[in-house]
Design an enzyme around this catalytic site. Structure first.
Site, PDB file in Angstrom:
ATOM      1  CB  CYS A 105      -0.985  -0.038   1.169  1.00  0.00           C
ATOM      2  SG  CYS A 105      -2.301   1.190   1.010  1.00  0.00           S
ATOM      3  CG  HIS A 205      -3.909  -3.267   2.998  1.00  0.00           C
ATOM      4  ND1 HIS A 205      -2.885  -2.880   3.837  1.00  0.00           N
ATOM      5  CD2 HIS A 205      -4.449  -2.130   2.516  1.00  0.00           C
ATOM      6  CE1 HIS A 205      -2.820  -1.562   3.870  1.00  0.00           C
ATOM      7  NE2 HIS A 205      -3.753  -1.077   3.080  1.00  0.00           N
ATOM      8  CD  GLU A 207      -1.864  -5.823   5.434  1.00  0.00           C
ATOM      9  OE1 GLU A 207      -1.368  -6.121   4.334  1.00  0.00           O
ATOM     10  OE2 GLU A 207      -2.415  -4.719   5.669  1.00  0.00           O
TER      11      GLU A 207
END
Ligand code: MN
Length: 231
Positions: A105, A205, A207
């Site tokens: 990001c 993202h 994660e």
């Protein structure tokens, strides 16, 4: 066990739990660098990276457009100069030492600016007809991963559902970077080096999806493997 450094969040209260969990699932030890807040920001960033085997440049707010030679548009978010300095120093130190990088990001934006690239300061203002990239949906849009890229080798698919929580994006890729994924409206969603050195930037993202989507966890698994390979 290999150590993977997480770049500093903007405030101590910012959650880095998802990054840490994804790194831990990959079998590496996550270590969080605090925001330096000191004139020795660059030196502290280099020292922090010296003790680590790889780097995750985490998400956050907008970089100061001055860093890529532009004046801020009204739509650009407020600058946090100490974090800009820390992220650029971490990116440059990792590139100089050959340590693997996963830039996420804001991280892909910092990586790009560290290499002399530019950013769209605000996609809605600067890219007419673009899709909505600022949404909280887990599967906000699909990204098309280019075949033959390191990213494709890692995620193993040409079409990947991704989050989209950004209003900025890579405009001109920095020195040596090639585009490895785009969204359907042509916004750059991932970059890497043509020589496939272990550096990957993604605009989404991974994660937040990694626990449920093996293709996103695969990015952290790759980073941990690359950390072990060591330069
Ligand atoms: Mn997007």
């Amino acid at each position: 066990m290999k150590t993977i450094l997480l770049s500093p969040p903007s405030t101590p209260g910012s959650s880095t739990a998802d990054y840490a969990a994804a790194v831990a699932r990959a079998g590496a030890r996550p270590v969080l660098m605090p925001l330096p807040g000191t004139p020795d920001c660059e030196a502290l960033a280099r020292e922090a990276l010296e003790g680590a085997d790889a780097l995750v440049l985490i998400g956050g707010g907008d970089l100061d457009p001055v860093l890529y030679g532009e004046r801020p548009l009204p739509e650009c978010g407020p600058a946090l100069p100490i974090r800009d300095r820390a992220d650029l120093a971490l990116a440059r130190a990792a590139l100089e030492t050959g340590k693997p990088v996963l830039a996420i990001c804001r991280g892909i934006q910092a990586l790009n600016v560290a290499l002399g690239g530019t950013l769209y300061q605000d996609i809605p203002a600067q890219v007419p007809g673009s899709a909505e990239h600022q949404t909280r949906q887990a599967e906000a849009h699909t990204v098309s991963v280019r075949t033959g890229t390191l990213l494709y080798e890692i995620v193993g698919t040409g079409r990947l559902p991704a989050t989209s929580r950004h209003h900025q994006a890579v405009k001109a890729p920095g020195k040596g970077l090639v585009v490895s994924a785009v969204s359907d409206d042509g916004i750059i969603e991932a970059v890497e080096f043509a020589d496939k050195r272990p550096v990957i930037g993604v605009q989404w993202h991974p994660e937040t999806l990694a626990a449920d989507y093996p293709a996103h966890q695969a990015l952290f698994d790759w980073l941990a493997r690359a950390a072990g390979a060591g330069a």
